[in-house]
Design a protein around this motif. Structure first.
Motif, PDB file in Angstrom:
ATOM      1  N   LYS A 147       0.813  -1.217   0.000  1.00 37.21           N
ATOM      2  CA  LYS A 147       0.000   0.000   0.000  1.00 37.21           C
ATOM      3  C   LYS A 147       0.852   1.275   0.000  1.00 37.21           C
ATOM      4  O   LYS A 147       0.580   2.221  -0.736  1.00 37.21           O
ATOM      5  CB  LYS A 147      -0.885  -0.005   1.254  1.00 37.21           C
ATOM      6  CG  LYS A 147      -2.351   0.174   0.955  1.00 37.21           C
ATOM      7  CD  LYS A 147      -3.154  -0.132   2.188  1.00 37.21           C
ATOM      8  CE  LYS A 147      -4.104   1.010   2.489  1.00 37.21           C
ATOM      9  NZ  LYS A 147      -4.820   0.808   3.752  1.00 37.21           N
ATOM     10  N   TRP A 148       1.884   1.270   0.839  1.00 34.28           N
ATOM     11  CA  TRP A 148       2.753   2.448   0.947  1.00 34.28           C
ATOM     12  C   TRP A 148       3.467   2.696  -0.388  1.00 34.28           C
ATOM     13  O   TRP A 148       3.531   3.822  -0.881  1.00 34.28           O
ATOM     14  CB  TRP A 148       3.770   2.240   2.091  1.00 34.28           C
ATOM     15  CG  TRP A 148       4.652   3.429   2.337  1.00 34.28           C
ATOM     16  CD1 TRP A 148       4.361   4.516   3.107  1.00 34.28           C
ATOM     17  CD2 TRP A 148       5.964   3.655   1.794  1.00 34.28           C
ATOM     18  NE1 TRP A 148       5.418   5.402   3.075  1.00 34.28           N
ATOM     19  CE2 TRP A 148       6.409   4.903   2.283  1.00 34.28           C
ATOM     20  CE3 TRP A 148       6.805   2.935   0.945  1.00 34.28           C
ATOM     21  CZ2 TRP A 148       7.659   5.437   1.966  1.00 34.28           C
ATOM     22  CZ3 TRP A 148       8.041   3.477   0.617  1.00 34.28           C
ATOM     23  CH2 TRP A 148       8.464   4.709   1.125  1.00 34.28           C
ATOM     24  N   GLU A 149       3.992   1.607  -0.990  1.00 33.49           N
ATOM     25  CA  GLU A 149       4.709   1.748  -2.268  1.00 33.49           C
ATOM     26  C   GLU A 149       3.768   2.251  -3.366  1.00 33.49           C
ATOM     27  O   GLU A 149       4.158   3.096  -4.189  1.00 33.49           O
ATOM     28  CB  GLU A 149       5.327   0.401  -2.667  1.00 33.49           C
ATOM     29  CG  GLU A 149       6.532   0.015  -1.824  1.00 33.49           C
ATOM     30  CD  GLU A 149       6.971  -1.433  -2.022  1.00 33.49           C
ATOM     31  OE1 GLU A 149       8.160  -1.727  -1.831  1.00 33.49           O
ATOM     32  OE2 GLU A 149       6.122  -2.294  -2.341  1.00 33.49           O
ATOM     33  N   ALA A 150       2.541   1.728  -3.389  1.00 35.86           N
ATOM     34  CA  ALA A 150       1.587   2.149  -4.424  1.00 35.86           C
ATOM     35  C   ALA A 150       1.297   3.648  -4.287  1.00 35.86           C
ATOM     36  O   ALA A 150       1.206   4.375  -5.289  1.00 35.86           O
ATOM     37  CB  ALA A 150       0.303   1.343  -4.312  1.00 35.86           C
ATOM     38  N   LYS A 151       1.190   4.114  -3.045  1.00 37.93           N
ATOM     39  CA  LYS A 151       0.927   5.532  -2.810  1.00 37.93           C
ATOM     40  C   LYS A 151       2.106   6.395  -3.299  1.00 37.93           C
ATOM     41  O   LYS A 151       1.913   7.406  -3.964  1.00 37.93           O
ATOM     42  CB  LYS A 151       0.703   5.748  -1.302  1.00 37.93           C
ATOM     43  CG  LYS A 151      -0.009   7.026  -0.943  1.00 37.93           C
ATOM     44  CD  LYS A 151      -0.158   7.159   0.567  1.00 37.93           C
ATOM     45  CE  LYS A 151       1.157   7.628   1.150  1.00 37.93           C
ATOM     46  NZ  LYS A 151       1.294   7.540   2.584  1.00 37.93           N
ATOM     47  N   VAL A 152       3.315   5.936  -2.989  1.00 39.16           N
ATOM     48  CA  VAL A 152       4.502   6.703  -3.417  1.00 39.16           C
ATOM     49  C   VAL A 152       4.610   6.693  -4.949  1.00 39.16           C
ATOM     50  O   VAL A 152       4.910   7.726  -5.565  1.00 39.16           O
ATOM     51  CB  VAL A 152       5.797   6.149  -2.765  1.00 39.16           C
ATOM     52  CG1 VAL A 152       7.032   6.880  -3.282  1.00 39.16           C
ATOM     53  CG2 VAL A 152       5.729   6.273  -1.238  1.00 39.16           C
ATOM     54  N   ASP A 159       2.167   6.511  -7.057  1.00 41.46           N
ATOM     55  CA  ASP A 159       1.159   7.477  -7.514  1.00 41.46           C
ATOM     56  C   ASP A 159       1.673   8.908  -7.404  1.00 41.46           C
ATOM     57  O   ASP A 159       1.496   9.721  -8.311  1.00 41.46           O
ATOM     58  CB  ASP A 159      -0.119   7.362  -6.659  1.00 41.46           C
ATOM     59  CG  ASP A 159      -1.058   6.284  -7.178  1.00 41.46           C
ATOM     60  OD1 ASP A 159      -0.952   5.936  -8.368  1.00 41.46           O
ATOM     61  OD2 ASP A 159      -1.878   5.794  -6.374  1.00 41.46           O
ATOM     62  N   GLU A 160       2.310   9.189  -6.263  1.00 41.52           N
ATOM     63  CA  GLU A 160       2.883  10.525  -6.050  1.00 41.52           C
ATOM     64  C   GLU A 160       3.949  10.835  -7.099  1.00 41.52           C
ATOM     65  O   GLU A 160       4.035  11.946  -7.609  1.00 41.52           O
ATOM     66  CB  GLU A 160       3.511  10.639  -4.649  1.00 41.52           C
ATOM     67  CG  GLU A 160       2.517  10.857  -3.538  1.00 41.52           C
ATOM     68  CD  GLU A 160       1.697  12.140  -3.712  1.00 41.52           C
ATOM     69  OE1 GLU A 160       2.293  13.165  -4.081  1.00 41.52           O
ATOM     70  OE2 GLU A 160       0.473  12.082  -3.521  1.00 41.52           O
TER      71      GLU A 160
END
Ligand code: HEC
Length: 196
Positions: free
Chosen positions: A103-108, A110-111
C-alpha cells in the motif's frame, strides 16, 4: 536586527535543503540513511544493468528474458542479504507478481506520477519516510526508474512477436508492456528497521 533575521532565513533555507526528499520526519536526522539507500540503489542498479547489457549483447533479446527471469530475483535477494536492508523493485504495472507494490509503495508510485506530471524529472524522483508497522519503526526509501530506449525491447508498445511469446510463456499475468521513453517503469524500494 536585520542581520539576525537574514541569518535565521539562511538557516531555514539550509535545513530545507538538507532534506532533499519529501520525508515527513523533522530535520536531517536521516541524512545518513538516505545516503546509504542511494548508494545501495546505485550498486543494485549497476548489477542489474550489467547483467542485462551482457545478456542482450551475448544472447539476444529472447534469451535475455530468460536470463532476467532467472537472475533478477537472485540479484535482488543478494542485495538485501549483504546490506541488511530489504532491497527490491516495484511498479504499478508489474511483470513478476513478486514485485507488486504494497500500500505504501503504491501511494509513493502514484505521487511520483503526479510529481512527474508537474514537471519533475523522472531521473531524480525519490521519497523517504519513517513508517510504523506492527509496533516497529522502519525507514523507507524509494527512487523512480525511468524507461529508456533499451527497455522498450521488452517493455515497449510494439514487441517483436518472438519476444511477446517468450514473455507470455514466463509471465502469463505480465502488465509491464506499453511503456514509452520517459515513462516511469517503476521504482527501487528499500526499507530497514530502525532502533527504538
Ligand atoms: C530482455 C528483456 C528486458 C529488457 C530489455 C528490460 N527488461 Fe525489465 N524486466 C524483464 C523481465 C523478464 C522482468 C521480470 C524479472 C523477474 O522475473 O524478476 C523485468 C522486470 C523489470 C522490473 C521489475 C518490476 C516488474 O515489472 O516485475 C523493472 C522495474 C524493470 N524490469 C525495468 C526495466 C528497465 C528500466 C529497463 C531498461 C533499462 C528494462 N527493464 C529492460 C525484461 C527486460
Amino acid at each position: 536586527m536585520n542581520l539576525q533575521l537574514s541569518a535565521g532565513r539562511v538557516l531555514l533555507c539550509f535545513s530545507l535543503l538538507s532534506v532533499p526528499v519529501g520525508g515527513v520526519f523533522a530535520g536531517d536526522a536521516h541524512d545518513a540513511d538516505i545516503a546509504e539507500a542511494r548508494a545501495l540503489v546505485k550498486d543494485y542498479a549497476t548489477r542489474l544493468k550489467g547483467e542485462l547489457k551482457h545478456a542482450l549483447k551475448e544472447e539476444g533479446v529472447v534469451q535475455a528474458i530468460e536470463t532476467c527471469h532467472l537472475k533478477a530475483p537472485d540479484i535482488t535477494t543478494e542485495a538485501s542479504d549483504k546490506s541488511g536492508w530489504n532491497v527490491r523493485r516495484t511498479s504499478l504495472k508489474v511483470r513478476n507478481l513478486e514485485d507488486a507494490p504494497d500500500k505504501w509503495e503504491a501511494k509513493v508510485l502514484d505521487e511520483f506520477e503526479k510529481r512527474k506530471e508537474a514537471g519533475e524529472s523522472p531521473k531524480t524522483l525519490e521519497y523517504s519516510e519513517v513508517v510504523e508497522k506492527e509496533g516497529k519503526r522502519y525507514f523507507r526509501y524509494m527512487k523512480a526508474i525511468p524507461t529508456r530506449e533499451v527497455c522498450l525491447k521488452c517493455h515497449g508498445r510494439k514487441l517483436d512477436p518472438k519476444v511477446a511469446k517468450q514473455l507470455d510463456s514466463l509471465y502469463p499475468f505480465d502488465q509491464a508492456r506499453g511503456f514509452k521513453v520517459g515513462d516511469l517503469r517503476g521504482a527501487f524500494s528499500l526499507s530497514k528497521p530502525l532502533q527504538k
